[in-house]
Structures are given as structure tokens and as C-alpha cells.
Design a protein around this motif. Structure first.
Motif, short mmCIF file in Angstrom:
data_model
loop_
_atom_site.label_atom_id
_atom_site.label_comp_id
_atom_site.label_asym_id
_atom_site.label_seq_id
_atom_site.Cartn_x
_atom_site.Cartn_y
_atom_site.Cartn_z
N ILE A 105 14.38 -11.03 30.95
CA ILE A 105 14.55 -10.19 32.13
C ILE A 105 14.31 -10.99 33.40
CG2 ILE A 105 13.38 -8.37 33.46
CD1 ILE A 105 15.39 -7.25 31.61
N ARG A 106 13.28 -11.84 33.39
CA ARG A 106 12.99 -12.65 34.59
C ARG A 106 14.14 -13.59 34.91
NH1 ARG A 106 7.67 -12.65 32.50
NH2 ARG A 106 8.03 -14.63 31.43
N ARG A 107 14.75 -14.18 33.88
CA ARG A 107 15.88 -15.09 34.13
C ARG A 107 17.04 -14.32 34.78
NH1 ARG A 107 14.45 -17.25 29.02
NH2 ARG A 107 16.08 -16.01 28.00
N HIS A 108 17.34 -13.13 34.26
CA HIS A 108 18.43 -12.34 34.82
C HIS A 108 18.12 -11.91 36.26
CE1 HIS A 108 21.14 -11.99 31.43
NE2 HIS A 108 20.13 -11.71 30.63
N LEU A 109 16.89 -11.48 36.48
CA LEU A 109 16.51 -11.03 37.82
C LEU A 109 16.55 -12.18 38.82
CD1 LEU A 109 13.55 -8.61 36.98
CD2 LEU A 109 15.86 -7.99 37.72
N ASP A 110 16.07 -13.35 38.42
CA ASP A 110 16.09 -14.51 39.32
C ASP A 110 17.53 -14.86 39.70
OD1 ASP A 110 13.37 -14.72 39.30
OD2 ASP A 110 13.28 -16.30 37.76
N ALA A 111 18.45 -14.80 38.73
CA ALA A 111 19.85 -15.12 39.01
C ALA A 111 20.47 -14.09 39.95
CB ALA A 111 20.64 -15.18 37.70
N LEU A 112 20.17 -12.82 39.74
CA LEU A 112 20.71 -11.76 40.59
C LEU A 112 20.14 -11.83 42.01
CD1 LEU A 112 20.68 -8.80 38.04
CD2 LEU A 112 22.70 -9.93 38.98
N LEU A 113 18.85 -12.20 42.11
CA LEU A 113 18.25 -12.37 43.44
C LEU A 113 18.91 -13.52 44.18
CD1 LEU A 113 14.47 -11.90 42.55
CD2 LEU A 113 15.78 -10.48 44.15
N LEU A 114 19.16 -14.62 43.47
CA LEU A 114 19.79 -15.78 44.08
C LEU A 114 21.19 -15.46 44.58
CD1 LEU A 114 19.39 -18.81 44.68
CD2 LEU A 114 20.42 -19.29 42.46
N GLU A 115 21.91 -14.60 43.87
CA GLU A 115 23.27 -14.23 44.26
C GLU A 115 23.31 -13.12 45.30
OE1 GLU A 115 25.13 -13.15 40.64
OE2 GLU A 115 25.14 -15.19 39.82
N GLY A 116 22.14 -12.56 45.63
CA GLY A 116 22.09 -11.49 46.62
C GLY A 116 22.50 -10.13 46.08
N MET A 117 22.58 -10.01 44.76
CA MET A 117 23.00 -8.75 44.15
C MET A 117 21.87 -7.71 44.13
SD MET A 117 26.14 -9.08 43.36
CE MET A 117 27.40 -10.32 43.04
N ILE A 118 20.62 -8.19 44.10
CA ILE A 118 19.48 -7.29 44.10
C ILE A 118 18.46 -7.80 45.11
CG2 ILE A 118 19.82 -6.62 41.68
CD1 ILE A 118 17.47 -8.48 40.97
N GLU A 119 17.47 -6.97 45.40
CA GLU A 119 16.41 -7.35 46.32
C GLU A 119 15.09 -6.78 45.84
OE1 GLU A 119 17.43 -5.70 50.08
OE2 GLU A 119 17.27 -3.61 49.40
N ILE A 120 14.00 -7.38 46.32
CA ILE A 120 12.66 -6.90 45.96
C ILE A 120 12.18 -5.93 47.03
CG2 ILE A 120 10.26 -7.56 45.59
CD1 ILE A 120 11.25 -10.28 44.65
N ARG A 121 11.67 -4.81 46.60
CA ARG A 121 11.15 -3.80 47.53
C ARG A 121 9.67 -3.56 47.24
NH1 ARG A 121 15.81 0.90 47.83
NH2 ARG A 121 17.49 -0.44 48.67
N ARG A 122 8.96 -3.22 48.29
CA ARG A 122 7.55 -2.91 48.11
C ARG A 122 7.40 -1.55 47.47
NH1 ARG A 122 4.89 -4.60 53.97
NH2 ARG A 122 5.37 -6.84 53.86
N ALA A 123 6.44 -1.45 46.57
CA ALA A 123 6.22 -0.18 45.89
C ALA A 123 5.57 0.82 46.83
CB ALA A 123 5.33 -0.40 44.67
#
Length: 241
Positions: free
Chosen positions: A23-41
Motif C-alpha cells: 500500500i505504501r508503494r502505491h500511495l507514494d507513486a500516486l502522491l508523486l504523480e499528483g493523483m492523491i494528496e495527504i489531508r489532516r485528520a
């Protein structure tokens, strides 16, 4: 994320059945491509206790655009209904109204530029709206070429060329010279290419008749010979219309 909204990595791993490392590998790749972002809880989302709060991942606009959606189908269906109930002229009028806002916004910028820089200025304005446009001298020095590498309505315009025609008309009015579409993404070409006639040629009064696919404000433009069009298309690497 698209269907259920922001989610933590652990919850996402449980939902799709992947290990935390995967999951971390997929999330890191998507973050790098700008497809997802991190939001504060939000406080209600944060578990009580020690440790850092969990990161929540949400899809971005770029991520949404990567999905196939029904907007094009809806627009096409609406235009079909308009054509069936009011005729093709109603579709053409709709297309002109759609492009009117773009033309209104671009006009002050384009007209403020020197005549020899207006095609490039128009390309820059189009790029600002996501058309990825560029301007260059046409082959043989016969005017300029305006190239658009992206078309947001290509799928709809494939069935309703009135959208391309309205845009071409607007380009002619903005630049104050006849223009001619040589290629369009909607018709399967890689780039939308528009030939812009030289202002000096038009002012010289050499035009004798309207060119195919051109728009002439207050006058007619001569149609390029098949040989000239072939030269332009072969050297630009695009298909002749």
C-alpha cells in the motif's frame, strides 16, 4: 478514494487486500504523480492515545480526471437532442455561445500585443486554459501555425464539428485575419493545427474567394492550392483535411 472519500493507509490496505508495504508503494507513486494528496485528520477522525495521528489520503482533481466518466456522453446526448428538436443551426449557435466567453477574455490580451506577436499571445492564453498550445511560422513562410496539443471537448467535437468551427471563427476574429484548420484531434489527428494567413498577404488584396474551412472577417480569403496544403502537412507531420 474516488468512491468512499479520504481513507487511511491501513484501512485502504484492509479494503483492497494488500500488505502495508505494498500500500505504501502505491500511495507514494500516486502522491508523486499528483493523483492523491495527504489531508489532516479531523478531530473526530483522530484516535485518542499516543502516537502520531494517522494520515488520510484523498483523490485530487488530477486523479479524478484520470477516470473515464460520463460527462462526454451526457454532452453528446444533449447536443443530439438539440439537433433533433431544433436543427443543426441550434447546435452551431450553442457552440458560438460556448466559445464567446473564451473570446471575450482573450480579446484584450491579444489586441494589446503587436500584430506580429498575436498568434503567439493567443497560444499563451490558450495554454493558460489547458490547451497546451504553441505558435510557429508556417512552412514556406506563408503565415503562422497555431497548434493545440490538448482539446477538452475532442470526443464531443468528433460528432459535432460545430464546436471546432466556432473556435476557428473566434480565432479569426481575435487575430483579424483568415484562418484555416489543417488538422483536429477530434478527427483523429495528434494535434489541432490552424493555419493563420499572413496579414500582409491579406492586406495586399490577393484573395479571390473563400478558403475551405476558413473564416473571413469582412472579406474573402483565397484557397491554398492542394500542393501548398500538402507541403504544409508533410513538413508538420500532420494529416491534411
Amino acid at each position: 478514494m474516488l468512491e468512499h472519500g479520504p481513507v487511511t493507509a491501513s484501512a485502504l490496505g484492509e479494503r483492497v487486500g494488500l500488505t502495508p508495504a505494498a500500500i505504501r508503494r502505491h500511495l507514494d507513486a500516486l502522491l508523486l504523480e499528483g493523483m492523491i494528496e495527504i489531508r489532516r485528520a479531523r478531530p473526530s477522525q483522530t484516535r485518542r492515545g499516543r502516537g502520531r495521528p494517522a494520515k488520510w489520503f484523498a483523490i485530487t482533481d488530477a486523479g479524478r480526471n484520470a477516470f473515464v466518466h460520463a460527462y462526454d456522453d451526457l454532452a453528446t446526448s444533449a447536443l443530439r437532442f438539440l439537433a433533433e428538436t431544433a436543427g443543426d443551426h441550434a447546435v452551431a449557435e450553442f457552440a458560438r455561445r460556448q466559445i464567446a466567453d473564451l473570446e471575450r477574455r482573450y480579446r484584450p490580451v491579444v489586441q494589446a500585443a503587436p500584430p506580429h506577436q498575436r498568434v503567439r499571445t493567443l497560444a499563451e492564453a490558450l495554454s493558460g486554459d489547458g490547451y497546451a498550445a504553441a505558435a510557429a511560422k508556417a512552412p514556406q513562410g506563408s503565415g503562422d501555425q497555431l497548434c493545440q496539443h490538448h482539446c477538452p471537448v475532442a470526443h464531443v467535437a468528433a460528432e459535432f464539428p460545430q464546436l471546432c468551427e466556432a473556435e476557428t471563427e473566434a480565432f479569426s476574429r481575435l487575430l483579424g485575419t483568415p484562418v484555416q484548420r489543417l488538422a483536429t484531434i477530434a478527427h483523429g489527428d495528434g494535434i489541432c493545427t490552424t493555419h493563420v494567413s499572413s496579414r500582409s498577404l491579406c492586406e495586399g488584396g490577393t484573395a479571390e474567394g473563400p478558403a475551405t474551412g476558413s473564416v473571413t472577417p469582412g472579406g474573402d480569403a483565397g484557397e491554398p492550392s492542394p500542393e501548398e496544403t500538402t507541403i504544409i502537412d508533410e513538413e508538420s507531420g500532420r494529416t491534411s483535411l
